[in-house]
Design an enzyme around this catalytic site. Structure first.
Site, PDB file in Angstrom:
ATOM      1  CB  CYS A  94      -1.054   0.192   1.634  1.00  0.00           C
ATOM      2  SG  CYS A  94      -2.306   1.426   1.195  1.00  0.00           S
ATOM      3  NE  ARG A 109     -10.105   4.469   1.866  1.00  0.00           N
ATOM      4  CZ  ARG A 109      -9.018   4.597   2.646  1.00  0.00           C
ATOM      5  NH1 ARG A 109      -9.499   6.235   1.544  1.00  0.00           N
ATOM      6  NH2 ARG A 109      -8.264   4.844   3.693  1.00  0.00           N
ATOM      7  CG  HIS A 120      -3.656  -3.476   4.327  1.00  0.00           C
ATOM      8  ND1 HIS A 120      -2.690  -2.456   4.050  1.00  0.00           N
ATOM      9  CD2 HIS A 120      -4.176  -2.390   3.756  1.00  0.00           C
ATOM     10  CE1 HIS A 120      -2.221  -2.049   4.108  1.00  0.00           C
ATOM     11  NE2 HIS A 120      -3.632  -1.537   3.263  1.00  0.00           N
TER      12      HIS A 120
END
Length: 233
Positions: A80, A114, A177
């Site tokens: 990320c 997002r 993640h």
């Protein structure tokens, strides 16, 4: 930087190395620390814009060292926020740029969208890669890198193509993640196997869960992968 469980990637590598019979030494690095002389594997996590600002100058200061290690085929995994800064830059929604070190031929732009939820992606080398994305920056790859995987569920790098992550030599970047490596042991063993071959000029017996691992390891890993892949975004 370490959000959404990214530190778990380092813990997985340490434990799997122990299962393979090695005695790993895990070091942490913070801005201003002395950079390790001869690292075998480098792991970096994600962070918000503020975290990227705080590490930016230090990352630029050690950038040439990281370039050298990348060109020496040292295995790396950047998640990320550090994935973004291993590219050329991250441009925020307000138009300011956080400079990257350009190991990965990639550019990232902040957006109002997002991208969040579980991701399933297919890799010719690692098979199905499963993880969790949560980012508003969208990354576009240049010609000097290849995508880590092709997304089948989720977004990945951006909302325009099907790419997830990037690869240059043995440097892997990803938005996933979760942490990534517990659910994707093939990626973990790629990093371990590459490091062992470079350090000791030997190969692991096989790049899969070692026989000394708990009997339930594969079952638990498979269950976690199935659960994550089946959850709606």
């Amino acid at each position: 930087m370490n959000i959404y469980g990214d530190y778990g990637n380092a813990l997985v590598l340490k434990r799997r190395l122990q299962w393979y019979g090695y005695d790993p030494v895990m070091l942490t690095y913070d801005p201003g620390d002395e950079f390790p002389e001869a690292p075998d594997i480098l792991i970096g996590g994600g962070g918000q814009d503020s975290g990227q600002d705080r590490i930016q100058q230090d990352l630029l200061d050690i950038g040439q060292r990281l370039h050298t290690l990348a060109d020496q085929d040292i295995p790396m995994l950047m998640i990320c926020g550090l994935y973004q800064l291993f590219g050329h830059f991250f441009e925020t929604r307000e138009g300011s740029r956080i400079s990257g070190i350009g190991i990965l031929d990639a550019e990232t732009y902040g957006t109002d969208s997002r991208l969040i939820g579980n991701v399933v992606a297919e890799s010719s080398e690692f098979g199905r890669i499963i993880g969790y994305e949560n980012h508003s920056g969208q990354t576009y790859l240049g010609v000097q890198v290849t995508p880590l995987a092709r997304v089948t569920t989720g977004e990945g790098n951006n909302q325009k193509d099907e790419h997830e992550g990037a690869r240059y030599r043995n440097v892997l970047g990803s938005y996933l993640h979760g942490a990534l490596l517990p659910k994707n042991p093939a990626v973990a063993d790629f990093l371990i196997g590459t490091a062992v071959e470079q350090r000791f000029a030997e190969k692991l017996p096989e790049l899969s869960a070692p026989s000394s691992a708990p009997l339930s390891l594969n079952a638990l890993t498979d269950q976690a992968r199935r659960t994550a892949a089946s959850r709606p975004r």
